[in-house]
Motif scaffolding. Structure first.
Motif, PDB file in Angstrom:
ATOM      1  N   SER A  91      -7.418   3.088  -2.557  1.00 21.90           N
ATOM      2  CA  SER A  91      -6.780   2.177  -1.607  1.00 21.90           C
ATOM      3  C   SER A  91      -5.549   2.834  -0.996  1.00 21.90           C
ATOM      4  CB  SER A  91      -6.391   0.875  -2.303  1.00 21.90           C
ATOM      5  OG  SER A  91      -5.419   1.145  -3.290  1.00 21.90           O
ATOM      6  N   ASP A  92      -5.088   2.322   0.157  1.00 19.65           N
ATOM      7  CA  ASP A  92      -3.964   2.947   0.849  1.00 19.65           C
ATOM      8  C   ASP A  92      -2.696   2.961   0.004  1.00 19.65           C
ATOM      9  OD1 ASP A  92      -5.546   3.472   2.964  1.00 19.65           O
ATOM     10  OD2 ASP A  92      -5.014   1.643   4.069  1.00 19.65           O
ATOM     11  N   ASP A  93      -2.511   1.890  -0.782  1.00 14.38           N
ATOM     12  CA  ASP A  93      -1.313   1.849  -1.624  1.00 14.38           C
ATOM     13  C   ASP A  93      -1.503   2.652  -2.916  1.00 14.38           C
ATOM     14  OD1 ASP A  93      -3.059   0.278  -2.989  1.00 14.38           O
ATOM     15  OD2 ASP A  93      -1.892  -1.581  -2.809  1.00 14.38           O
ATOM     16  N   ALA A 124       1.105   2.573 -19.434  1.00 11.03           N
ATOM     17  CA  ALA A 124       1.674   1.314 -18.954  1.00 11.03           C
ATOM     18  C   ALA A 124       1.296   1.026 -17.499  1.00 11.03           C
ATOM     19  CB  ALA A 124       3.189   1.357 -19.096  1.00 11.03           C
ATOM     20  N   TYR A 125       0.890   2.066 -16.748  1.00  6.66           N
ATOM     21  CA  TYR A 125       0.551   1.872 -15.332  1.00  6.66           C
ATOM     22  C   TYR A 125      -0.847   1.282 -15.150  1.00  6.66           C
ATOM     23  CZ  TYR A 125       4.374   5.264 -14.737  1.00  6.66           C
ATOM     24  OH  TYR A 125       5.563   5.923 -14.785  1.00  6.66           O
ATOM     25  N   TYR A 126      -1.676   1.425 -16.166  1.00  4.14           N
ATOM     26  CA  TYR A 126      -3.061   0.955 -16.063  1.00  4.14           C
ATOM     27  C   TYR A 126      -3.071  -0.563 -16.048  1.00  4.14           C
ATOM     28  CZ  TYR A 126      -7.880   0.000 -17.604  1.00  4.14           C
ATOM     29  OH  TYR A 126      -9.155  -0.474 -17.728  1.00  4.14           O
ATOM     30  N   PRO A 183       1.395   3.733  -8.360  1.00  8.27           N
ATOM     31  CA  PRO A 183       0.516   4.878  -8.096  1.00  8.27           C
ATOM     32  C   PRO A 183       0.494   5.839  -9.281  1.00  8.27           C
ATOM     33  CG  PRO A 183       1.866   4.414  -6.183  1.00  8.27           C
ATOM     34  CD  PRO A 183       2.368   3.512  -7.267  1.00  8.27           C
ATOM     35  N   TYR A 184      -0.701   6.295  -9.648  1.00 14.64           N
ATOM     36  CA  TYR A 184      -0.875   7.163 -10.816  1.00 14.64           C
ATOM     37  C   TYR A 184      -1.739   8.356 -10.420  1.00 14.64           C
ATOM     38  CZ  TYR A 184      -2.162   8.579 -15.550  1.00 14.64           C
ATOM     39  OH  TYR A 184      -2.369   9.286 -16.688  1.00 14.64           O
ATOM     40  N   ALA A 196       7.119  11.905  -9.886  1.00 11.06           N
ATOM     41  CA  ALA A 196       6.082  12.939  -9.839  1.00 11.06           C
ATOM     42  C   ALA A 196       4.707  12.331 -10.127  1.00 11.06           C
ATOM     43  CB  ALA A 196       6.380  14.035 -10.857  1.00 11.06           C
ATOM     44  N   VAL A 197       4.642  11.413 -11.084  1.00 11.15           N
ATOM     45  CA  VAL A 197       3.348  10.858 -11.446  1.00 11.15           C
ATOM     46  C   VAL A 197       2.819   9.942 -10.338  1.00 11.15           C
ATOM     47  CG1 VAL A 197       4.183   8.822 -12.687  1.00 11.15           C
ATOM     48  CG2 VAL A 197       2.040   9.922 -13.380  1.00 11.15           C
ATOM     49  N   ALA A 198       3.709   9.468  -9.469  1.00 13.39           N
ATOM     50  CA  ALA A 198       3.281   8.572  -8.394  1.00 13.39           C
ATOM     51  C   ALA A 198       2.944   9.332  -7.120  1.00 13.39           C
ATOM     52  CB  ALA A 198       4.381   7.545  -8.120  1.00 13.39           C
TER      53      ALA A 198
END
Lengths: 543, 272
Positions: free
Chosen positions: A95-97, A146-148, A166-167, A481-483
């Motif tokens: 997705s765009d985001d 935690a991002y999942y 974002p991941y 960085a991860v995003a």
């Protein structure tokens, strides 16, 4: 749950005079000399038995990732050069985001127990990884931690994975065997037995089926005759050529070497660099520099001795690492300059290779300035009557090369009056000391195909943060960085982190391990992945 | 005559070698000026030659120096464990020999159960309980050797307690404890001394075995079993790293056994 992934494979030891071409190529299929024949058996000698750690979703052992790859498929596949290609997912959209990944799945895949692979199977597996009962540290971190945010079934061949922010590493991580798929029936009926594993439990959709497991001795895989869903671009798109793959557990490196040279096994992994001279020309040798965190020392910044950055820097620069790595590995492994290996995609800062230096005078001056100026009767520095001493804990067994390196480091630091007490502890005692934070430094290397591995090593509360570092600015850099999906932007952020560590000496990188695979010319078609680990789906034997 | 000479030569060589090993253990600096822990990255895996009679290891340490300094660990464990087993064996064996038949019977059945297991297995079991480490290795090896000493001490006690001088002392009303200490124990010592001499060799091998398995002193300690283990993967390219410690272990154990057997034969001769 805590365990030590990197250390196990690093424990193997590494490198030697291997042709640069092989190293650079990364991916190279071994070529047999004779004519290819269908059927037959390939035997593969490995160093560690993953006994009790066979669950791909919770195990952190690299050897388990190697030995389960023939059995478990993933959504996508990562080629040796780092690019991502379709596998069980035909295609995907982000997705765009960048918060949602929508995968379109193949509809012709079945698990070896007859269950169908579909969107529900993906959801069941991803739910299993994040289920606290699974006690997963590595896989649950690879899937986003935690991002999942969750996985939803759109229709039988469409599945959507969502994140709260974002991941970027997700696609590469989705290619790992840790995010591979069990038959949903196994997850429903044998969830408590996955760690023990074995035939009927370690059931996936891969080109091989685990048909026999004798702990401490061997694992036997038989070919999956229905296999027809290899990753895009794989040389062999159909079932495996060989009928059987026999894995032999041979912990002694000298035993593995002689098993190969005497013809008892066809392929050996984690080959000792020192043994390559014995292996000679009649064999195919592939040596692959490991991406991720090199074999390093982690200085515990919460302890009095290493809370002072000047002492950490004196420690890091106080011994001759170049000479030590050369003495132990005889030029087959390169010393490390950065906390990321040179082959880690989109991240390595080669500029650090010029900055790192061994300087006894600077180290002595720095320690004097930091107040460690008196000497005791043994020649060690003291401050207020207390000896300058650091407790190094290691997880046993410690492989000989690392033990030799440790001796050289200890002896080098002794010369500047810095005592290092090296305690090699049984796993239980190590865990007690580690979890209690009762150490000044410890060691391991951590293999990873993504620089995001630094988040677990330097981020506040990271599951591999042995340095107990907690720095808001580092946390913020790791988070951005991860995003970031843009390769050059990521490289910029990771460069910043690598340079920060070079200035602050929280992690002291020692050498870049390599995975050395050696095989007889009687077998061919063995490819290696980005880690240098063997893939047997296209392997064959010759006449 | 020739057989006698050969036997005598062997004995002299064995005693000489044991004396050297004892000297290495007590005063290693006589033999080598080097530090067993000092590394040298410019002298890695040098074959035996001038300067390094036994060659160097992977970190440039002198193998000869490490073998010399290793004598104190190996001999220390061998002698220490044997002495401890001897003392405890005498106390328990003598008490069992003097005790009422019921207690003696129970104690001996216990000892027989221990004797049914190989000594090394008992040592491994003791290490599993105590945890690894040099002192624990000595303890484990001593515990494993103990049953044999108890048996012999008890058997000798049973013989000696019937001797005329013991009966006489008892008849004179000497306190039983004094009888045991002054009259019984001293006369059981000779056979125990003989098996202890042979036992030192056995305990050195057992201790080196445990160290080889990584259960004893830790790297970089120069212990013989550990040195052997450190060179085992280098046999193809640097045989000297494992060879010399192995030779020293073998020679020391053979020497201790030769001396012990000679003592036993001498003892048997005197008794008959």
């Amino acid at each position: 749950m805590f365990s030590r992934p990197g250390s196990f494979r690093i424990a193997g030891s590494l490198a030697l005079v291997v042709s640069a071409a092989l190293v650079l190529a990364g991916c190279s299929a071994s070529a047999g000399t004779g004519e290819k024949v269908e059927g037959g058996t390939i035997s593969f000698g490995v160093d560690v038995d993953p006994v009790g750690h066979l669950d791909v979703h919770s195990s952190q052992l690299d050897i388990n990732a190697i030995l389960q790859r023939p059995v478990f498929d993933s959504l996508v596949s990562q080629k040796a050069d780092g690019t991502i290609v379709p596998w069980l997912a035909k295609s995907w959209q982000v997705s765009d985001d960048q918060l949602q990944y929508t995968f379109t799945l193949r509809d012709d895949v079945t698990f070896s127990d007859g269950e169908k692979f579909d969107a529900a199977a993906v959801k069941a597996n991803f739910d299993h990884i994040v289920d606290p009962a699974t006690e997963s540290a590595q896989a649950s971190s690879l899937i986003g931690g935690a991002y999942y945010a969750g996985t939803e079934v759109i229709d039988p061949t469409t599945v959507r994975v969502s994140f709260s922010q974002p991941y970027a590493p997700f696609l590469a991580n989705a290619a790992s065997v840790q995010l591979g798929f069990y038959s949903p029936k196994v997850l429903a009926e044998h969830a408590s037995e996955l760690k023990a594993g074995g035939p009927g439990i370690s059931v996936g959709s891969g080109p091989f089926i685990l048909s026999k497991y004798t702990p401490g001795s061997e694992l036997v895989y038989t070919k999956n005759p229905n296999y027809n869903w290899a990753p895009e671009g794989a040389t062999n798109q159909g079932p495996a050529s060989i009928d059987e793959l026999d894995v032999k557990i041979l912990p002694e490196s000298s035993v593995r070497t002689s098993a190969l040279t005497s013809g008892q096994v066809d392929v050996i992994g984690d080959t000792a660099p020192s043994s390559l001279s014995q292996i000679g020309d009649g064999f195919t040798v592939t040596s692959t520099e490991s991406p991720g965190v090199p074999y390093s020392l982690y200085l515990n910044v919460t302890r009095p001795v290493f809370s002072d950055v000047a002492v950490r820097k004196a420690f890091a620069g106080g011994f001759d690492l170049d000479a030590a790595v050369k003495a132990v590995f005889n030029d087959s492994y390169q010393r490390a300059y950065s906390i990321l290996g040179p082959t880690t995609p989109d991240s390595y800062d080669a500029a650090l290779e010029k900055s790192a230096s061994f300087d006894v005078d600077a180290a002595n001056d720095a320690l004097d300035a930091a107040g460690w100026s008196e000497r005791d009767s043994d020649g060690y520095r003291t401050k207020n009557g207390e000896r300058l001493s650091a407790r190094w804990i290691s997880y046993t067994p410690v492989n000989e090369d690392n033990a030799n390196l440790a001796n050289l480091i200890q002896d080098g630091l002794k010369k500047i009056g810095f005592e290092v007490v090296h305690d090699q502890l049984e796993p239980g005692a190590y865990l007690d000391a580690y979890l209690a934070g009762d150490y000044d430094l410890t060691d391991w290397g951590f293999l990873s195909a993504d620089a995001d591995v630094l988040r677990s090593h330097l981020g506040t509360g990271g599951y591999q943060n042995a340095s107990h570092l907690s720095d808001p600015e580092i946390d913020a850099t790791l988070a951005s960085a991860v995003a970031t999906t843009d390769g050059s932007k990521r490289a910029e952020l990771y460069t910043k982190l690598q340079q920060w560590n070079a200035k602050n000496a929280v992690i002291v990188p020692l050498y870049v391990p390599e995975y050395i695979l050696a095989s007889s010319k009687k077998v061919g078609g063995i490819e290696v992945d980005i880690h240098g680990w063997p893939l047997f789906s296209g392997a064959y034997v010759t006449k | 005559m020739r057989g006698w000479a050969r036997g005598r030569l062997g004995l002299v060589a064995a005693v000489f070698l044991l004396l050297i090993v004892v000297a290495m253990a007590v005063a290693p600096w006589i033999f080598t000026p080097l530090d067993p822990l000092a590394t040298d990255t410019s002298q890695v895996l040098r074959p035996p030659g001038w300067g390094h009679p036994f060659g160097t290891d992977q970190t440039g340490r002198d193998v000869f120096t490490r073998v010399v300094y290793g004598a104190s660990y190996s001999l220390g464990v061998g002698v220490g464990a044997t002495a401890a087993a001897l003392v405890v064996g005498i106390v328990v064996g003598t008490l069992a020999g003097l005790a009422p038949r019921v207690i003696d019977g129970v104690a001996m059945r216990g000892v027989e159960i221990l004797l049914a297991f190989p000594e090394f297995l008992i040592a491994l079991f003791a290490i599993a309980v105590l945890g690894p480490g040099p002192v624990n290795v000595a303890t484990a090896v001593g515990v494993a050797a103990l049953p044999a000493y108890i048996r012999v001490a008890r058997a000798e006690t049973l013989v000696v307690r019937r001797a005329g001088y013991v009966e006489a002392a008892r008849g004179l009303g000497v306190h039983p404890l004094r009888v045991a200490v002054a009259h019984i124990v001293p006369n059981t010592l000779r056979p125990l001394g003989v098996i202890a001499t042979i036992g030192i060799g056995t305990t050195i091998v057992a201790a080196a075995g445990l160290s080889f398995l990584g259960l004893g002193p830790q790297d970089p300690t120069p212990e013989w079993g550990l040195l052997l283990s450190g060179g085992r993967n280098l046999l193809g390219q640097a045989w000297w790293v494992a060879f010399f410690p192995g030779v020293l272990i073998t020679l020391t154990v053979v020497s201790a056994t030769v001396v012990g057997r000679r003592l036993r034969r001498a003892g048997e001769g005197r008794r008959s």
